[in-house]
Design an enzyme around this catalytic site. Structure first.
Site, mmCIF file in Angstrom:
data_model
loop_
_atom_site.group_PDB
_atom_site.id
_atom_site.type_symbol
_atom_site.label_atom_id
_atom_site.label_comp_id
_atom_site.label_asym_id
_atom_site.label_seq_id
_atom_site.Cartn_x
_atom_site.Cartn_y
_atom_site.Cartn_z
ATOM 1 N N ARG A 61 0.845 -1.208 0.000
ATOM 2 C CA ARG A 61 0.000 0.000 0.000
ATOM 3 C C ARG A 61 0.874 1.249 0.000
ATOM 4 N NH1 ARG A 61 -1.476 2.747 4.321
ATOM 5 N NH2 ARG A 61 -1.727 0.998 5.713
ATOM 6 N N TYR A 114 -14.476 17.316 -16.074
ATOM 7 C CA TYR A 114 -14.954 15.934 -16.024
ATOM 8 C C TYR A 114 -15.952 15.805 -14.851
ATOM 9 C CZ TYR A 114 -14.983 11.023 -14.889
ATOM 10 O OH TYR A 114 -15.400 9.763 -14.569
ATOM 11 N N ASP A 186 -4.943 18.814 -15.415
ATOM 12 C CA ASP A 186 -5.343 17.441 -15.747
ATOM 13 C C ASP A 186 -4.958 17.201 -17.207
ATOM 14 O OD1 ASP A 186 -6.731 15.178 -16.610
ATOM 15 O OD2 ASP A 186 -8.431 15.518 -15.272
ATOM 16 N N LYS A 211 -6.980 6.096 -19.532
ATOM 17 C CA LYS A 211 -7.310 6.540 -20.899
ATOM 18 C C LYS A 211 -6.096 6.353 -21.829
ATOM 19 C CE LYS A 211 -10.983 7.980 -18.714
ATOM 20 N NZ LYS A 211 -12.180 7.172 -18.680
HETATM 21 C C1 LIG Z 1 -10.362 14.430 -17.949
HETATM 22 C C2 LIG Z 1 -10.545 13.317 -16.961
HETATM 23 N N1 LIG Z 1 -9.932 13.402 -15.767
HETATM 24 C C3 LIG Z 1 -10.062 12.434 -14.840
HETATM 25 C C4 LIG Z 1 -10.831 11.315 -15.069
HETATM 26 C C5 LIG Z 1 -10.965 10.274 -13.998
HETATM 27 O O1 LIG Z 1 -10.172 9.149 -14.288
HETATM 28 P P1 LIG Z 1 -10.487 7.684 -13.739
HETATM 29 O O2 LIG Z 1 -11.727 7.209 -14.388
HETATM 30 O O3 LIG Z 1 -9.248 6.900 -14.082
HETATM 31 O O4 LIG Z 1 -10.666 7.796 -12.251
HETATM 32 C C6 LIG Z 1 -11.480 11.177 -16.294
HETATM 33 C C7 LIG Z 1 -12.327 10.000 -16.548
HETATM 34 O O5 LIG Z 1 -13.030 9.909 -17.541
HETATM 35 C C8 LIG Z 1 -11.353 12.217 -17.264
HETATM 36 O O6 LIG Z 1 -11.961 12.146 -18.459
#
Ligand SMILES: Cc1ncc(COP(=O)(O)O)c(C=O)c1O
Length: 397
Positions: A61, A114, A186, A211
């Site tokens: 962890r 998001y 992000d 992604k």
């Molecule tokens: C721009 C963006 N940031 C963060 C996330 C969150 O990622 P996760 O699904 O791996 O938690 C997503 C998920 O679709 C996203 O599109």
């Protein structure tokens, strides 16, 4: 530790098969350290390690070799001093907010965000006394006007979801620096292949590895990268919240990253071709893609994204949600999934999935209308991608 020899089946069942690999050769692919804990030879070593005098893995962890390998690779790609791997993109975003913000603090986010990040801030961190303003971060004046004495951070998506707006990172970082704020970016849609936010003055970059970074829809993961001091601070908090990636997910991500440049280069080329095709189609009302000259930020995109504008575009069909549904249902190559960044072409319907938690008026302002379809363009042969959309759009005629 003394050599161990056992005879009884019960003992053998628990201990047999622990033999080390001879050190003469080394594995070419990083092994998967599928263990939750590491054994010490003696108490003296326990003392050494807990006092920080000898580096060692203790408990997965806290840290394990596969997460560390992934962190080093991601830090290298982002041009960062250090990075920290997490169990998902949301865990990475949570780790940043939770470790750097305190009750009474305020942060400024893009309006186009998001849905998971929006829910985290609006439904949960708000209860802990962290206030958020959602502003149009493409308007620098609006960002500056939202700054209060208790503002600590500006959080933006490098390329937004789903209308693919490009954040003016050099300008935002100058503002953040001048006002003593952290700029957190992000980078999920751009990835370090297209854009390295730290080079443009960001303090931290977060990414959903689920992604494009992983690239094959076979893992859930996230990372944060930045200065060693900030990553140390975030890691201390993260370790006790427990959202560490498991060794196999970390291994898969590292493997996926080896072809990041090949995938993103092809995906950007294919997305540009699809964007051009859609922009001329009579049943398409609007196309959002920063690689098109008609995009309001095409100039900024050319400057910030010289290698290509990425694999994501969105388009509005002429008609309502039913028309969008008909196009989606008619696609044969592209599948409907609430995710993106795979080597296969996929589509999603943001209004009913990723952005359904946004207030309806915000969705309308952002152009996330019921007829909007987001496409994550894959690495397939471009003519077959175009043919799939051509055939699906023909069902509207
Ligand atoms: C721009 C963006 N940031 C963060 C996330 C969150 O990622 P996760 O699904 O791996 O938690 C997503 C998920 O679709 C996203 O599109």
């Amino acid at each position: 530790m003394a050599e161990r020899q056992f005879e009884r089946l019960e003992t053998l069942a628990a201990h047999a098969g622990e033999g080390p690999v001879p050190p003469t050769t080394r594995p070419v692919s990083m092994p998967i350290y599928q263990t939750s804990v590491f054994a010490f030879p003696d108490l003296e070593t326990v003392e050494e390690v807990y006092n920080g005098r000898s580096p060692a893995y203790l408990y997965s962890r806290m840290a394990h070799p596969n997460a560390r390998a992934l962190e080093e690779a991601y830090a290298a790609l982002e041009g960062a001093e250090d990075a920290m791997a997490t169990a998902s993109g949301m865990a990475a975003i949570f780790a940043v907010f939770f470790s750097l913000l305190s009750p009474g603090d305020h942060l400024i986010c893009s309006r186009e965000l998001y849905g998971g990040t929006y829910s985290l801030l609006a439904e949960h961190l708000g209860r802990w006394g962290i206030a958020t303003d959602y502003v149009d971060t493409t308007d620098l004046g609006a960002v500056e006007a939202a700054i209060r004495p208790e503002t600590r951070m500006i959080f933006v998506e490098a390329i937004t979801n789903p209308t693919v707006q490009v954040a003016d990172l050099p300008a935002l970082s100058r503002l953040a620096f001048r006002r003593g704020l952290w700029l957190v970016v992000d980078n999920t849609f751009a990835t370090p292949y297209l854009l390295r936010p730290l080079e443009h003055g960001a303090d931290l970059v977060v990414i959903s590895a689920t992604k494009f970074l992983g690239g094959h829809s076979d893992l859930t993961g996230g990372l944060v990268a930045g200065s060693r001091a900030l990553i140390d601070r975030i890691r201390r908090c993260h370790v006790v919240t427990g959202a560490t990636p498991d060794p196999f997910a970390a291994w898969l991500c590292l493997r996926g990253m080896k072809t990041l440049h090949l995938r993103l280069e092809r995906q950007s080329q294919n997305a540009l071709a699809l964007a051009w095709f859609l922009s001329r189609h009579p049943w398409v009302e609007a196309v959002h893609y920063p690689g098109l000259p008609s995009h309001p930020q095409s100039e900024l995109a050319r400057r910030l994204l010289p290698r290509g504008a990425g694999g994501i575009l969105s388009f509005a069909v002429r008609g309502d949600e039913e028309a969008a549904g008909r196009v989606i249902r008619s696609l044969r190559l592209a599948s409907l999934v609430p995710s993106l960044g795979d080597v296969t072409t996929t589509v999603s319907h943001p209004a009913s999935t990723s952005h359904r938690t946004l207030p309806p008026e915000t969705r309308a302002q952002l152009g996330i209308t019921p007829n909007l379809i987001r496409v994550s363009v894959g690495t397939e042969a471009v003519e077959e991608i175009l043919a799939d959309f051509e055939a699906a759009l023909a069902t509207l005629g």
